[in-house]
Design an enzyme around this catalytic site. Structure first.
Site, mmCIF file in Angstrom:
data_model
loop_
_atom_site.group_PDB
_atom_site.id
_atom_site.type_symbol
_atom_site.label_atom_id
_atom_site.label_comp_id
_atom_site.label_asym_id
_atom_site.label_seq_id
_atom_site.Cartn_x
_atom_site.Cartn_y
_atom_site.Cartn_z
ATOM 1 N NE ARG A 26 -31.564 -54.626 9.014
ATOM 2 C CZ ARG A 26 -31.104 -53.958 7.949
ATOM 3 N NH1 ARG A 26 -29.813 -53.686 7.839
ATOM 4 N NH2 ARG A 26 -31.919 -53.577 6.996
ATOM 5 C CB SER A 48 -22.426 -51.190 8.510
ATOM 6 O OG SER A 48 -23.412 -52.185 8.621
ATOM 7 C CE LYS A 56 -29.528 -50.195 9.737
ATOM 8 N NZ LYS A 56 -28.077 -50.374 9.934
#
Lengths: 213, 213
Positions: free
Chosen positions: A43, A112, A141
């Protein structure tokens, strides 16, 4: 297809170059895998696709060697080209059914989710596993949603008959609580890739998780 | 497969919601197409993939009705799902050969190029057309490279036997110069979608381009 969730408890490591204390991705990934991590997600934000593909091929090579599951965040095209085992997407990314059209029946799709409605919809749409969180507050995030706490995790553990991964602010000091609430798989980002001694941190986190069960 | 470059001169319109004076994408696109635009590229930054797919399907419907060519910027997965005619990528996106593996032989691949070496490499890699620019300075793209001026355009017009689209800072007042240097297709962003009267601007730009030849 490697199982996303082996029967035993496991940790799910997520990369983030910005949190990796300047160490190269190859070093971070190899250290995680050598320490026994069985699921690795790539990610990275704000990189161009060409660079991402290069990095994903590197991780695909390393995970293949160690028999670990390799998941790519967000980028379906890159997941396909890198022959990843799965792709992980969010609520505002392509819908699961659309993603499935592109990746075919074999590639894992993780989604998610933040509430029971999203969990049920994910299962109905054919997601292979769901992310459950954010359990705790996280700075990792930029676009993270507000923490849903352990309430949603409890609900999933009791009501959903599908693999799930707890995520969001999970650290060595709180992973026991998450495990006790029924999470068999916990995703960690900064706690692992940002640790000065990654191998020691993996061992400590796994020990804390196992001890809780 | 609609030709990216019909024999006649043409303009290539590129969307940008931030420059569209608050008007909805559907209005902007319909106005462009009704004014005779034959090539439309969807280029939006900072939107989530789910929203982009919705918008691309809208544009796919409109372009199909009007027989126009529809190109998606950057996002190969979305181009595939929206059944676009083509995808346009940059030097740091996925390499053309990798993109081709995903889109198959029929979908057009356009590649932005900024110098002769990139143009030759694009052709060798199987790009269907190249973007040539930035011809002039532009504020439209945050990550735009420095303008290469008309020198590179002259070189392409003389040396490359493949379709190309001039891009970067092209306006009604300077499109004649670009056309005179051999560009049969010119891409415009802010000049079109940012015009108060889009239809009148399309007509004026086309007239200026044709008059130059």
């Amino acid at each position: 297809m490697p199982a996303i969730l082996p029967g035993e408890t496991d940790i799910y490591a997520v990369t983030d170059a910005r949190l990796s204390l300047g160490r190269p991705l190859a070093f971070v990934a190899e250290t995680l895998l050598n320490a026994g991590v069985r699921i690795l997600q790539y990610r990275e934000k704000n990189l161009k696709a060409g660079k991402m593909l290069e990095e994903c091929r590197l991780l695909r090579g390393l995970t293949r060697e160690s028999g670990a599951c390799f998941i790519v965040n967000d980028h379906i095209d890159i997941a396909l080209l890198a022959e990843a085992d799965g792709v992980h997407i969010g609520q505002e990314d392509l819908p699961v059914a659309e993603a499935r059209r592109l990746v075919g029946p074999k590639m894992l799709i993780g989604l998610s989710t933040h509430d029971p409605g999203q969990a049920r919809a994910a299962k109905a749409a054919g997601a292979d596993y769901i992310g459950v969180g954010p359990i705790f507050a996280t700075q990792t995030k930029e676009d993270a949603v507000a923490p849903v706490g352990c309430g949603y995790l409890d609900w999933v553990a009791r009501n959903m008959d599908m693999p799930f991964v707890a995520i969001g602010g999970i650290k060595e000091h709180n992973i026991a609580e998450v495990a006790r609430r029924g999470a068999r798989c916990c995703a960690l980002v900064s706690e692992l890739v940002g640790a000065r001694d990654i191998a020691a941190k993996v061992a400590a986190v796994r020990a804390a998780m196992r001890q809780a069960l």
